[in-house]
Design a protein around this motif. Sequence first.
Motif, PDB file in Angstrom:
ATOM      1  N   VAL A 122      21.501  32.220  32.289  1.00  0.00           N
ATOM      2  CA  VAL A 122      22.041  33.324  33.091  1.00  0.00           C
ATOM      3  C   VAL A 122      23.548  33.158  33.276  1.00  0.00           C
ATOM      4  N   VAL A 123      23.985  31.952  33.614  1.00  0.00           N
ATOM      5  CA  VAL A 123      25.416  31.704  33.828  1.00  0.00           C
ATOM      6  C   VAL A 123      26.185  31.912  32.524  1.00  0.00           C
ATOM      7  N   LYS A 124      25.634  31.459  31.413  1.00  0.00           N
ATOM      8  CA  LYS A 124      26.290  31.647  30.112  1.00  0.00           C
ATOM      9  C   LYS A 124      26.389  33.126  29.770  1.00  0.00           C
ATOM     10  N   HIS A 125      25.365  33.890  30.123  1.00  0.00           N
ATOM     11  CA  HIS A 125      25.361  35.326  29.846  1.00  0.00           C
ATOM     12  C   HIS A 125      26.531  36.027  30.552  1.00  0.00           C
ATOM     13  N   TYR A 126      26.832  35.604  31.772  1.00  0.00           N
ATOM     14  CA  TYR A 126      27.897  36.232  32.562  1.00  0.00           C
ATOM     15  C   TYR A 126      29.226  35.497  32.471  1.00  0.00           C
ATOM     16  N   GLU A 127      29.335  34.500  31.600  1.00  0.00           N
ATOM     17  CA  GLU A 127      30.529  33.666  31.509  1.00  0.00           C
ATOM     18  C   GLU A 127      31.805  34.461  31.212  1.00  0.00           C
ATOM     19  N   SER A 128      31.754  35.370  30.261  1.00  0.00           N
ATOM     20  CA  SER A 128      32.959  36.131  29.913  1.00  0.00           C
ATOM     21  C   SER A 128      33.343  37.106  31.023  1.00  0.00           C
ATOM     22  N   TYR A 129      32.364  37.684  31.698  1.00  0.00           N
ATOM     23  CA  TYR A 129      32.656  38.588  32.805  1.00  0.00           C
ATOM     24  C   TYR A 129      33.289  37.826  33.965  1.00  0.00           C
ATOM     25  N   ILE A 130      32.773  36.648  34.257  1.00  0.00           N
ATOM     26  CA  ILE A 130      33.339  35.808  35.315  1.00  0.00           C
ATOM     27  C   ILE A 130      34.767  35.412  34.946  1.00  0.00           C
ATOM     28  N   ALA A 131      34.993  35.084  33.699  1.00  0.00           N
ATOM     29  CA  ALA A 131      36.347  34.715  33.260  1.00  0.00           C
ATOM     30  C   ALA A 131      37.313  35.880  33.426  1.00  0.00           C
ATOM     31  N   SER A 132      36.875  37.083  33.106  1.00  0.00           N
ATOM     32  CA  SER A 132      37.764  38.238  33.254  1.00  0.00           C
ATOM     33  C   SER A 132      38.049  38.535  34.720  1.00  0.00           C
ATOM     34  N   LEU A 133      37.072  38.296  35.585  1.00  0.00           N
ATOM     35  CA  LEU A 133      37.292  38.513  37.014  1.00  0.00           C
ATOM     36  C   LEU A 133      38.209  37.464  37.625  1.00  0.00           C
ATOM     37  N   SER A 134      38.278  36.293  37.036  1.00  0.00           N
ATOM     38  CA  SER A 134      39.078  35.214  37.614  1.00  0.00           C
ATOM     39  C   SER A 134      40.471  35.105  36.982  1.00  0.00           C
ATOM     40  N   MET A 135      40.868  36.093  36.197  1.00  0.00           N
ATOM     41  CA  MET A 135      42.214  36.104  35.621  1.00  0.00           C
ATOM     42  C   MET A 135      43.237  36.480  36.689  1.00  0.00           C
ATOM     43  N   ASP A 151      42.016  31.344  36.830  1.00  0.00           N
ATOM     44  CA  ASP A 151      42.077  30.516  38.028  1.00  0.00           C
ATOM     45  C   ASP A 151      40.744  29.775  38.132  1.00  0.00           C
ATOM     46  N   GLU A 152      40.784  28.475  37.920  1.00  0.00           N
ATOM     47  CA  GLU A 152      39.552  27.677  37.879  1.00  0.00           C
ATOM     48  C   GLU A 152      38.802  27.715  39.212  1.00  0.00           C
ATOM     49  N   ASP A 153      39.529  27.754  40.317  1.00  0.00           N
ATOM     50  CA  ASP A 153      38.887  27.807  41.625  1.00  0.00           C
ATOM     51  C   ASP A 153      38.093  29.100  41.793  1.00  0.00           C
ATOM     52  N   ILE A 154      38.694  30.208  41.425  1.00  0.00           N
ATOM     53  CA  ILE A 154      37.994  31.497  41.521  1.00  0.00           C
ATOM     54  C   ILE A 154      36.792  31.511  40.588  1.00  0.00           C
ATOM     55  N   ARG A 155      36.952  30.983  39.358  1.00  0.00           N
ATOM     56  CA  ARG A 155      35.838  30.961  38.409  1.00  0.00           C
ATOM     57  C   ARG A 155      34.678  30.124  38.942  1.00  0.00           C
ATOM     58  N   ASP A 156      34.975  28.976  39.526  1.00  0.00           N
ATOM     59  CA  ASP A 156      33.914  28.139  40.089  1.00  0.00           C
ATOM     60  C   ASP A 156      33.215  28.829  41.259  1.00  0.00           C
ATOM     61  N   ARG A 157      33.995  29.515  42.078  1.00  0.00           N
ATOM     62  CA  ARG A 157      33.395  30.236  43.209  1.00  0.00           C
ATOM     63  C   ARG A 157      32.494  31.364  42.739  1.00  0.00           C
ATOM     64  N   LEU A 158      32.935  32.110  41.744  1.00  0.00           N
ATOM     65  CA  LEU A 158      32.109  33.197  41.216  1.00  0.00           C
ATOM     66  C   LEU A 158      30.838  32.664  40.562  1.00  0.00           C
ATOM     67  N   ARG A 159      30.966  31.576  39.832  1.00  0.00           N
ATOM     68  CA  ARG A 159      29.798  30.973  39.182  1.00  0.00           C
ATOM     69  C   ARG A 159      28.774  30.499  40.222  1.00  0.00           C
ATOM     70  N   SER A 160      29.242  29.833  41.267  1.00  0.00           N
ATOM     71  CA  SER A 160      28.302  29.348  42.289  1.00  0.00           C
ATOM     72  C   SER A 160      27.708  30.500  43.083  1.00  0.00           C
ATOM     73  N   ARG A 161      28.493  31.577  43.289  1.00  0.00           N
ATOM     74  CA  ARG A 161      27.962  32.742  43.997  1.00  0.00           C
ATOM     75  C   ARG A 161      26.878  33.422  43.166  1.00  0.00           C
ATOM     76  N   LEU A 162      27.065  33.475  41.856  1.00  0.00           N
ATOM     77  CA  LEU A 162      26.041  34.028  40.975  1.00  0.00           C
ATOM     78  C   LEU A 162      24.759  33.214  41.071  1.00  0.00           C
ATOM     79  N   MET A 163      24.877  31.896  41.052  1.00  0.00           N
ATOM     80  CA  MET A 163      23.682  31.044  41.126  1.00  0.00           C
ATOM     81  C   MET A 163      22.972  31.211  42.462  1.00  0.00           C
ATOM     82  N   ARG A 164      23.722  31.303  43.556  1.00  0.00           N
ATOM     83  CA  ARG A 164      23.096  31.523  44.859  1.00  0.00           C
ATOM     84  C   ARG A 164      22.381  32.867  44.905  1.00  0.00           C
TER      85      ARG A 164
END
Length: 83
Positions: A35-48, A63-76
């Motif tokens: 699931v995280v891999k599926h949304y990886e490019s979208y998360i990357a575009s949101l964290s630019m 921004d690595e901090d924003i990308r990590d936050r978005l990834r963890s929010r997706l998992m939650r």
Amino acid sequence: MITKGSNNENAESGLLPYPVIIAATKGDPEAMAIVVKHYESYIASLSMRKFRDERGNTYWGIDEDIRDRLRSRLMRAVLSFEV
């Protein structure tokens, strides 16, 4: 009759398989990784965002901090989803 390359086939090509979604909501780590891999490019575009270097040049980067936050929010969100 549905031919190869029809709109129906293309519409479903970007979807996650239902069993993967169910497994991810139950906490399966492999399914969650899919699931995280599926949304990886979208998360990357949101964290630019724009960065500025020491010489004053601006450039776009992830921004690595924003990308990590978005990834963890997706998992939650996936774990709290009720089927």
